[in-house]
Design an enzyme around this catalytic site. Sequence first.
Site, mmCIF file in Angstrom:
data_model
loop_
_atom_site.group_PDB
_atom_site.id
_atom_site.type_symbol
_atom_site.label_atom_id
_atom_site.label_comp_id
_atom_site.label_asym_id
_atom_site.label_seq_id
_atom_site.Cartn_x
_atom_site.Cartn_y
_atom_site.Cartn_z
ATOM 1 N N ASP A 144 0.881 -1.171 0.000
ATOM 2 C CA ASP A 144 0.000 0.000 0.000
ATOM 3 C C ASP A 144 0.918 1.220 0.000
ATOM 4 O OD1 ASP A 144 -2.207 1.695 0.216
ATOM 5 O OD2 ASP A 144 -2.229 1.570 2.403
ATOM 6 N N GLU A 146 -2.039 -1.930 -4.308
ATOM 7 C CA GLU A 146 -3.354 -1.308 -4.374
ATOM 8 C C GLU A 146 -3.357 -0.257 -5.470
ATOM 9 O OE1 GLU A 146 -6.783 -0.131 -1.297
ATOM 10 O OE2 GLU A 146 -4.840 0.752 -0.826
ATOM 11 N N ASP A 200 -1.783 1.072 7.572
ATOM 12 C CA ASP A 200 -1.059 0.883 6.306
ATOM 13 C C ASP A 200 -0.646 -0.571 6.109
ATOM 14 O OD1 ASP A 200 -1.185 3.628 5.574
ATOM 15 O OD2 ASP A 200 0.536 4.055 6.863
#
Length: 175
Positions: free
Chosen positions: A15, A75, A147
């Site tokens: 991410d 992502e 995160d």
Amino acid sequence: MAGAPPDPTVILGVDPSLRGTGFGVIAHHATATQTLDFGTIKVPAKQRQSEALAQIHAELSALIARHRPTVMAVEGVIYAQNFRTAITLGAARGAALLAAAQAGLEIVEYAPKRVKAAATGRGGAQKQQVAFMVRAQLGLTETPAPDAADALAVAMAHAQASHLPAGVTGDAGRL
């Protein structure tokens, strides 16, 4: 050898963010998933952007060398409030993609709604719900920071997509 279980697929979920890039490494078997590592690459706010990108690249490269994943799941880009945020996120994403490409990893991308659905069953879940469900599904003893939880959810999305019939890829994008 006949009858031997296949080796697990080691998946690195990422991410990306300039100041807090989440990562999660899982070993996915046909019947089970094991968490190998997770955390956040924290970059101080006072650090110049070029130094931050170098740090993200170096730390992800070290993770790749240590865990030997075969794929990086990242992502996809979400809506950014302004162009500066979009450029900064793009730069962090580029540092992550470069680390994976240099290691020869397959790189796949998942939409944020697909990532949330992989963890919670709902594409509109909140960050706290994602973190709670990642902990529960992976049997972790602690709830990962947001995160890191998002990165583990990205890896889980790829693990789920790998069980689709041949020729069906869900919404994964190959990069």
